[in-house]
Design a protein around this motif. Structure first.
Motif, PDB file in Angstrom:
ATOM      1  N   THR A 171       0.844  -1.181   0.000  1.00 18.67           N
ATOM      2  CA  THR A 171       0.000   0.000   0.000  1.00 18.67           C
ATOM      3  C   THR A 171       0.888   1.243   0.000  1.00 18.67           C
ATOM      4  N   GLU A 193      -6.242  -2.648   2.438  1.00 14.27           N
ATOM      5  CA  GLU A 193      -5.858  -2.674   3.844  1.00 14.27           C
ATOM      6  C   GLU A 193      -6.948  -3.331   4.693  1.00 14.27           C
ATOM      7  N   SER A 196      -6.890  -7.115   4.097  1.00 16.71           N
ATOM      8  CA  SER A 196      -5.768  -7.768   4.777  1.00 16.71           C
ATOM      9  C   SER A 196      -6.036  -7.932   6.264  1.00 16.71           C
ATOM     10  N   ARG A 197      -6.630  -6.917   6.897  1.00 13.17           N
ATOM     11  CA  ARG A 197      -6.953  -7.035   8.325  1.00 13.17           C
ATOM     12  C   ARG A 197      -7.879  -8.224   8.584  1.00 13.17           C
ATOM     13  N   ASN A 211      -0.085  -9.395   6.039  1.00  3.23           N
ATOM     14  CA  ASN A 211       0.429  -8.081   6.402  1.00  3.23           C
ATOM     15  C   ASN A 211       0.550  -7.197   5.168  1.00  3.23           C
ATOM     16  N   VAL A 212       0.567  -5.901   5.430  1.00  3.44           N
ATOM     17  CA  VAL A 212       0.663  -4.905   4.371  1.00  3.44           C
ATOM     18  C   VAL A 212       1.931  -4.076   4.584  1.00  3.44           C
ATOM     19  N   GLN A 214       3.644  -0.637   3.733  1.00  7.28           N
ATOM     20  CA  GLN A 214       3.370   0.710   3.221  1.00  7.28           C
ATOM     21  C   GLN A 214       4.683   1.320   2.767  1.00  7.28           C
ATOM     22  N   ILE A 270       0.019  -2.938   9.195  1.00  5.24           N
ATOM     23  CA  ILE A 270       0.425  -2.087   8.075  1.00  5.24           C
ATOM     24  C   ILE A 270       1.772  -1.505   8.484  1.00  5.24           C
TER      25      ILE A 270
END
Length: 280
Positions: A171, A193, A196-197, A211-212, A214, A270
């Motif tokens: 992201t 996002e 993904s959560r 996980n993301v 950033q 994130i």
């Protein structure tokens, strides 16, 4: 046991840098990307450099957003893995509409920008003739948002991910901030996002994490397609505590770190990989 990673969008930029880092660390790679002939030739040269690290690297120039390609690649991935499971899936698809919502109009006076920057914005945005439609949002959100879940669920159903698999996607600050002609991508990132959560919650009982990353502003092919990117890079250089832009290799390093067993308790996060740019 061999280590395997699947990368969706791995011929340039953050995806390719991640492939190179994972290859260096002993991962065999399955890479999907979409490009024209010249781009495909460059991609194959990059994949050959990864093979010289002593790992397998299979590149497929296919549209990862098509259902038939998903099904085809499930069969191909199972064939390549021969009973092994994927340790990493990285979603790095960058496809979407970059259009204004309404014609550009400058607010005067602008005290936050130099006169030169104001002129740059006027020049880049004033000729825009095409504006966002609902269909543009739908295409972008599917490509850069919901396809992350589409692939993860398909791999899960096919038994190709397992306890310990690290699901990752990318992201930007654009998921929570506004930038002209970035609205569709911003909506996609916010969707991504949120997905993904929820994946982190529901996949966790199976030992699978989501996980993301950033990434900070990175000078990639995707960034250069955004109007006003020159000003965006200048502002990022001013904001970043280290005084430089994020590099693709910075993101590749983070992808590898999150693949490690020591990262097993990082889930649903994130994670900024930007040198502190987003806090300044």
């Amino acid at each position: 046991m061999k280590k395997w990673a699947l990368i969706l969008g791995g011929s340039t930029g953050l995806g390719l840098a991640s492939a190179k880092k994972l290859g260096k660390e002993g991962y065999n790679l399955i890479i999907l990307y979409r490009d024209r002939k010249a781009g495909a030739e460059r991609a194959e040269e990059e994949f050959e450099s990864i093979r010289k690290m002593g790992v397998a690297c299979y590149g497929y120039n296919k549209d990862a957003l098509k259902a038939e390609v998903v099904n085809e690649m499930l069969t191909e991935t199972a064939r390549l893995l021969q009973g092994e499971k994927l340790g990493v899936m990285l979603h790095s698809i960058a496809k979407g509409n970059l259009k204004l919502m309404v014609p550009y109009k400058e607010v005067s006076p602008r005290t936050d920008l130099s006169a030169m920057s104001v002129e740059v914005l006027k020049e880049e945005f004033s000729e825009e003739q095409h504006f966002l439609q609902s269909a543009d949002f739908a295409l972008t959100i599917e490509a850069m948002g919901t396809s992350y879940y589409t692939w993860a669920k398909a791999l899960f159903d096919a038994g190709l991910i397992r306890e310990g698999t690290s699901l990752l996607t990318l992201t930007s600050e654009g998921g929570r901030r506004a930038w002209r002609n970035y609205a569709a991508v911003s909506a996609a990132k916010a969707t991504l996002e949120a997905i993904s959560r929820n994946m982190a919650l529901e996949f966790a009982p199976y030992g699978i994490r989501s996980n993301v990353i950033q990434a900070g502003v990175t000078d990639t092919v995707a960034l250069r397609k955004i109007k006003g990117n020159t000003l965006m890079k200048e502002q990022s250089l001013l904001r970043n505590p280290f005084g430089r832009l994020t590099r693709p290799e910075d993101v590749g390093n983070a992808v590898y770190l999150l693949s490690r067993p020591e990262a097993a308790w990082i889930n649903g996060a994130i994670i900024p990989v930007d040198g502190g740019e987003s806090i300044a």
